[in-house]
Design a protein around this motif. Structure first.
Motif, PDB file in Angstrom:
ATOM      1  N   ALA A  75       0.806  -1.065   0.094  1.00 39.35           N
ATOM      2  CA  ALA A  75      -0.143   0.290  -0.176  1.00 39.35           C
ATOM      3  C   ALA A  75       0.815   1.236  -0.120  1.00 39.35           C
ATOM      4  O   ALA A  75       0.691   2.121  -0.730  1.00 39.35           O
ATOM      5  CB  ALA A  75      -0.890   0.132   1.207  1.00 39.35           C
ATOM      6  N   ALA A  79       0.620   4.157  -2.823  1.00 41.17           N
ATOM      7  CA  ALA A  79       0.408   5.451  -2.338  1.00 41.17           C
ATOM      8  C   ALA A  79       1.618   6.530  -2.640  1.00 41.17           C
ATOM      9  O   ALA A  79       1.332   7.682  -3.094  1.00 41.17           O
ATOM     10  CB  ALA A  79       0.218   5.439  -0.854  1.00 41.17           C
ATOM     11  N   ARG A  98      -4.683  14.163   1.334  1.00 40.89           N
ATOM     12  CA  ARG A  98      -5.249  12.939   0.512  1.00 40.89           C
ATOM     13  C   ARG A  98      -4.737  11.556   1.128  1.00 40.89           C
ATOM     14  O   ARG A  98      -5.278  10.670   1.306  1.00 40.89           O
ATOM     15  CB  ARG A  98      -4.805  12.906  -0.993  1.00 40.89           C
ATOM     16  CG  ARG A  98      -5.460  11.620  -1.680  1.00 40.89           C
ATOM     17  CD  ARG A  98      -5.034  11.610  -3.169  1.00 40.89           C
ATOM     18  NE  ARG A  98      -3.599  12.072  -3.483  1.00 40.89           N
ATOM     19  CZ  ARG A  98      -2.694  11.289  -3.334  1.00 40.89           C
ATOM     20  NH1 ARG A  98      -2.885   9.829  -2.815  1.00 40.89           N
ATOM     21  NH2 ARG A  98      -1.409  11.729  -3.769  1.00 40.89           N
ATOM     22  N   LEU A  99      -3.521  11.449   1.288  1.00 42.86           N
ATOM     23  CA  LEU A  99      -2.775  10.400   2.104  1.00 42.86           C
ATOM     24  C   LEU A  99      -3.095  10.353   3.433  1.00 42.86           C
ATOM     25  O   LEU A  99      -3.104   9.184   3.994  1.00 42.86           O
ATOM     26  CB  LEU A  99      -1.187  10.227   1.878  1.00 42.86           C
ATOM     27  CG  LEU A  99      -0.813  10.313   0.537  1.00 42.86           C
ATOM     28  CD1 LEU A  99       0.864  10.645   0.335  1.00 42.86           C
ATOM     29  CD2 LEU A  99      -1.020   8.779   0.114  1.00 42.86           C
ATOM     30  N   THR A 101      -6.077  10.328   4.532  1.00 41.73           N
ATOM     31  CA  THR A 101      -7.490   9.746   4.474  1.00 41.73           C
ATOM     32  C   THR A 101      -7.159   8.156   3.977  1.00 41.73           C
ATOM     33  O   THR A 101      -8.079   7.539   3.980  1.00 41.73           O
ATOM     34  CB  THR A 101      -8.500  10.416   3.601  1.00 41.73           C
ATOM     35  OG1 THR A 101      -7.917  10.318   2.325  1.00 41.73           O
ATOM     36  CG2 THR A 101      -8.468  11.943   4.079  1.00 41.73           C
ATOM     37  N   ASP A 102      -5.897   7.725   3.620  1.00 36.98           N
ATOM     38  CA  ASP A 102      -5.530   6.356   3.155  1.00 36.98           C
ATOM     39  C   ASP A 102      -5.491   5.487   4.171  1.00 36.98           C
ATOM     40  O   ASP A 102      -4.471   5.497   5.131  1.00 36.98           O
ATOM     41  CB  ASP A 102      -4.767   6.335   2.349  1.00 36.98           C
ATOM     42  CG  ASP A 102      -4.320   4.922   1.507  1.00 36.98           C
ATOM     43  OD1 ASP A 102      -4.979   4.172   2.032  1.00 36.98           O
ATOM     44  OD2 ASP A 102      -3.855   5.192   0.390  1.00 36.98           O
ATOM     45  N   ARG A 104      -4.951   2.607   4.582  1.00 41.86           N
ATOM     46  CA  ARG A 104      -4.175   1.403   4.218  1.00 41.86           C
ATOM     47  C   ARG A 104      -2.593   1.781   4.540  1.00 41.86           C
ATOM     48  O   ARG A 104      -1.896   0.597   4.788  1.00 41.86           O
ATOM     49  CB  ARG A 104      -3.964   0.921   2.823  1.00 41.86           C
ATOM     50  CG  ARG A 104      -5.425   0.786   2.150  1.00 41.86           C
ATOM     51  CD  ARG A 104      -5.433   0.726   0.761  1.00 41.86           C
ATOM     52  NE  ARG A 104      -4.818   1.854   0.072  1.00 41.86           N
ATOM     53  CZ  ARG A 104      -4.080   1.846  -1.181  1.00 41.86           C
ATOM     54  NH1 ARG A 104      -3.834   0.871  -1.682  1.00 41.86           N
ATOM     55  NH2 ARG A 104      -3.513   3.143  -1.452  1.00 41.86           N
ATOM     56  N   ARG A 107      -1.118   6.673   8.866  1.00 38.06           N
ATOM     57  CA  ARG A 107      -1.607   8.017   8.589  1.00 38.06           C
ATOM     58  C   ARG A 107      -0.985   8.904   9.713  1.00 38.06           C
ATOM     59  O   ARG A 107      -1.722   9.344  10.558  1.00 38.06           O
ATOM     60  CB  ARG A 107      -3.167   8.080   8.710  1.00 38.06           C
ATOM     61  CG  ARG A 107      -3.644   7.200   7.490  1.00 38.06           C
ATOM     62  CD  ARG A 107      -5.260   7.264   7.472  1.00 38.06           C
ATOM     63  NE  ARG A 107      -5.766   6.619   8.362  1.00 38.06           N
ATOM     64  CZ  ARG A 107      -7.206   6.406   8.724  1.00 38.06           C
ATOM     65  NH1 ARG A 107      -7.797   7.071   7.860  1.00 38.06           N
ATOM     66  NH2 ARG A 107      -7.494   5.575   9.700  1.00 38.06           N
TER      67      ARG A 107
END
Length: 212
Positions: A75, A79, A98-99, A101-102, A104, A107
Motif C-alpha cells: 500500500a 500511495a 489525501r494520504l 485519508t488512506d 491502508r 496516517r
C-alpha cells in the motif's frame, strides 16, 4: 555453547525452526517476518530508489513494529508511486491531505510530509554524488558480531554521523537509531547473530565481523 529448550529456543535468542535453521525469535514464528529475514534483511541494497524507499519505511516504522510496515508495504508503494523520488518530490499539501485519508498506510502527517521532504532532498543530492554514494560512504571497517540479543547495538558512530549528514541535506526522520536500522537492513552492517543461518549473508562481511 548455548542450551536449547524442547521448543528449539536457545538462550542466545535464536530459535531453530522445523527446517533446522536458526533465526532470532522475532523472525521465527510470523511467516511474513521469516520470509523477510531469510530473503531481504541484511542483503545489500544499492541505488537511489531502493535506499530512498528504505529510509522512508524506516521512518514510518518509528514507534511501530516492523511487521506492521511490512504488511502495509504494498500500500505504501502504491500511495507513493513506488517511491519514485521525482514523483514524490512533486507532491503538494493536497497530496498529504489525501494520504491522511488512506487507511491502508500509516496516517501520520509528520511522517508523510517527511517522505515528500526526503524525496526532494534525494533529488537535490544528485548534484553532489547522490543518495547511494552518501549512504554507502558510512560503511564501517568492522561490523558487530553479536552472539546474543543482549549484545545487539542500536546505534553506532557511523549511524550518528550518517544521521547528521542526512539532516544537513534536509532529510527528516533520520535519527541515529533509525539510521542504524537502515544500515542493518541494507547490509551496511551485519547484525545477524553469529549462530544464525543468515550470518554473513550479504557477502560483504566475514562471520567474525571483518570486511571481505
Amino acid at each position: 555453547m548455548t542450551s536449547a529448550t524442547a521448543e528449539g529456543r536457545h538462550d542466545d535468542g535464536l530459535v531453530v525452526g522445523s527446517d533446522g535453521l536458526a533465526r532470532p525469535a522475532w523472525a521465527a514464528t510470523d511467516a511474513l517476518l521469516r520470509e523477510y529475514y531469510d530473503t531481504e534483511w541484511g542483503v545489500p541494497v544499492r541505488g537511489e530508489h531502493g535506499i530512498y524507499e528504505r529510509i522512508c519505511l524506516e521512518g514510518f516504522q518509528a514507534g511501530l513494529s516492523w511487521a506492521t510496515i511490512l504488511r502495509k508495504r504494498a500500500a505504501f508503494r502504491e500511495a507513493f508511486h513506488d517511491f519514485d523520488p521525482d514523483a514524490v518530490a512533486a507532491f503538494g499539501d493536497s497530496d498529504v491531505d489525501r494520504l491522511m485519508t488512506d487507511a491502508r498506510i500509516v496516517r501520520n502527517r509528520a511522517k508523510i510530509a517527511a517522505t515528500v521532504t526526503n524525496a526532494r532532498a534525494t533529488v537535490a543530492l544528485r548534484a553532489v554524488g547522490g543518495l547511494d554514494a552518501l549512504v554507502w560512504s558510512f560503511q564501517p571497517e568492522v561490523t558487530p558480531a553479536p552472539r546474543t540479543l543482549a549484545e545487539l547495538p542500536t546505534t553506532s558512530t557511523e549511524s550518528v554521523a550518517l544521521s547528521k549528514e542526512l539532516r544537513s541535506h534536509g532529510f527528516r526522520f533520520v535519527g541515529p537509531t533509525t539510521m542504524f536500522a537502515l544500515m542493518e537492513a541494507i547490509g551496511l552492517v551485519d547484525t545477524h547473530l553469529v549462530g544464525s543461518h543468515r550470518r554473513a549473508c550479504s557477502g560483504l562481511w566475514h562471520p567474525d565481523g571483518s570486511r571481505r
